[in-house]
Design an enzyme around this catalytic site. Structure first.
Site, mmCIF file in Angstrom:
data_model
loop_
_atom_site.group_PDB
_atom_site.id
_atom_site.type_symbol
_atom_site.label_atom_id
_atom_site.label_comp_id
_atom_site.label_asym_id
_atom_site.label_seq_id
_atom_site.Cartn_x
_atom_site.Cartn_y
_atom_site.Cartn_z
ATOM 1 N N GLU A 186 5.973 4.756 7.432
ATOM 2 C CA GLU A 186 5.577 5.918 6.618
ATOM 3 C C GLU A 186 6.368 7.157 7.031
ATOM 4 O OE1 GLU A 186 0.990 4.623 5.603
ATOM 5 O OE2 GLU A 186 1.385 5.911 7.327
ATOM 6 N N ASN B 259 -0.471 10.678 5.868
ATOM 7 C CA ASN B 259 -1.722 10.279 6.513
ATOM 8 C C ASN B 259 -2.773 11.362 6.552
ATOM 9 O OD1 ASN B 259 -1.534 7.397 7.637
ATOM 10 N ND2 ASN B 259 0.488 8.280 8.037
ATOM 11 N N THR C 203 -7.493 10.752 -0.071
ATOM 12 C CA THR C 203 -7.635 11.645 -1.216
ATOM 13 C C THR C 203 -6.401 11.722 -2.081
ATOM 14 O OG1 THR C 203 -6.984 13.493 0.206
ATOM 15 C CG2 THR C 203 -9.330 13.075 -0.055
ATOM 16 N N THR D 107 -1.094 -2.808 10.627
ATOM 17 C CA THR D 107 -1.644 -2.952 9.288
ATOM 18 C C THR D 107 -0.572 -3.609 8.439
ATOM 19 O OG1 THR D 107 -3.005 -1.965 7.602
ATOM 20 C CG2 THR D 107 -1.113 -0.744 8.151
ATOM 21 N N LYS E 103 4.083 -6.976 3.852
ATOM 22 C CA LYS E 103 3.806 -5.578 3.577
ATOM 23 C C LYS E 103 3.480 -4.895 4.891
ATOM 24 C CE LYS E 103 0.351 -3.544 3.304
ATOM 25 N NZ LYS E 103 -0.445 -2.643 4.242
ATOM 26 N N THR F 91 0.863 -1.192 0.000
ATOM 27 C CA THR F 91 0.000 0.000 0.000
ATOM 28 C C THR F 91 0.894 1.234 0.000
ATOM 29 O OG1 THR F 91 -0.290 -0.266 2.403
ATOM 30 C CG2 THR F 91 -2.042 -1.091 0.981
#
Length: 408
Positions: free
Chosen positions: A281, A403, A408, A195, A184, A158
């Protein structure tokens, strides 16, 4: 080709989830995501003993429920299908029906019984799977251009910045055994799963019950010891398949080579866990926290996770600020029993606190360590036998950017 020797096994150069005998993998773009590969699978040419561990989040996504049911039927799997882009979580009865549809259609295409297939999804929560696109992907999965473990590794990503895979080789009963893995995970990562999806394959011969015990034990030392941002997700799972193609004597804890197998499986899981933490991230550094000298291993795990989960510690590391007070604070609020007068803190090899007392230390040397790609923190708590290591990353401005606009 073998490369680096690691204890009782060797890392296989370019090894992956499909390196073990009898396994194949692939991936393709079915249209869930705009351009990226988003649909992948793993297949064993024979039934494989299967074991799984799952998120502790109360909201468990439909794929987890279906996969648990599949494994419970026979404690065996033969294939796994995964999509990225949409998590199929918090989607009610329709989401559950879609997960079953995905499993059953995939199983039919692979020529296996439905309960021998597992389903996993990752991505945006609260949206239904586009089943027409899923079926399109299933219809194409045998095409030669979609084959390859590299495609599977890409299909499950992702917000990850790179693929995560490994394979090792060891000997059991004088036979070559391979353990391979892929994973992942980048955000919503916290101890007790995250996640993240992890998949491990091996051609070792081992009963599902023994495999399950080993996986649960190893998960507590690997996937449950990483954090990025303190959030756990709805879809997280680790699955291990062992198809027995190596033809070794069935592995149990009494087997003479059990330690070698356990060590190899732990290495693969730990490697994947560290790669997830490294790829947090917005992260620029992998952070390793070791706690030594606590009363028990469990206590050491809790304290290590308290340190690695502290946003103040993580931001200090991002700024290369040797703010040891934040580490001491995280130890103190862990809730674990300790003697503050026996606590010593190291940043790399720089001792900054000794027996609860701050030292005059080389600030420049400490800062230089914190500027490295891999940062190590050691907390010595006393003379106890407890020890544990946790992994995480720094917390950056980029994490907020990613995040703030995830949907979007």
């Amino acid at each position: 080709m073998l490369t680096e020797q690691q204890g009782k096994f060797c890392i296989i150069e370019n090894g992956n989830i499909a390196t073990a005998q009898g396994f194949k993998a692939g991936g393709l773009h079915c249209g869930i995501r705009k351009q990226k590969i988003d649909f992948g699978w793993i297949y064993s040419d024979t039934k494989a003993a299967a074991a799984g561990v799952y998120t502790t989040n109360a909201f468990q996504a439909a794929p987890l429920k279906v996969t648990k049911e599949s494994i419970a039927a026979e404690n065996k799997l033969q294939a796994i299908v995964v999509n990225s882009g949409i998590a199929n979580a918090c989607t009610g009865q329709q989401g559950l029906e879609d997960a079953y549809d995905m499993r059953n259609s995939f199983a039919e295409k692979m020529g296996i019984e439905p309960h021998l297939a597992a389903v996993a999804s990752t991505g945006l929560i609260g949206e239904l799977l586009p089943m027409e696109r899923i079926h399109k992907g299933i219809s194409q999965l045998h095409e030669e251009k979609h084959q390859g473990a590299d495609k599977f590794e890409t299909a499950i990503l992702t917000t990850d910045t790179h693929e995560k895979g490994i394979a090792i080789e060891l000997e059991i009963d004088d036979k070559k055994v391979v353990i391979g893995g892929a994973a992942k995970g980048s955000g919503m990562i916290h101890p007790n799963m995250a996640t993240m999806l992890g998949f491990v394959t091996t051609d070792a011969n081992i009963e599902a019950s023994e495999l399950s015990k080993a996986l649960k034990s190893i998960t507590n030392k690997s996937f449950n010891m990483i954090t990025v941002d303190g959030d756990t997700s709805t879809n997280d799972m680790v699955l291990v398949l062992a198809n027995g193609k190596a033809m070794n004597e069935s592995l149990t804890e009494a087997h003479k080579d059990w330690d070698a197998f356990y060590e190899g499986l732990q290495f693969v899981c730990e490697h994947l866990a560290k790669e997830i933490a490294r790829d947090g991230e917005g992260a620029s550094k992998l952070v390793e926290v070791t706690v030594d000298g606590s009363f028990t291993d469990t206590s050491a795990q809790i304290i290590a996770k308290s340190i690695i989960s502290s946003n103040l510690v993580k931001t200090a590391i991002h700024g290369a600020d040797a703010n040891w007070g934040r580490i001491i604070t995280a130890i103190g609020y862990s809730g674990e029993a300790l003697d503050p007068d026996k606590v010593s803190i190291y940043l790399g090899d720089v001792l900054v606190v000794e027996n609860g007392i701050p030292l005059v230390f080389d600030e420049e040397k400490a800062k230089n360590h914190l500027l490295q790609d891999e940062v190590k923190i050691l907390a010595k708590l006393g003379d106890g036998n407890g020890k544990a290591t946790a992994w995480g990353c720094d917390l950056s401005y980029e994490y907020v950017r990613i995040n703030a606009s995830y949907r979007t």
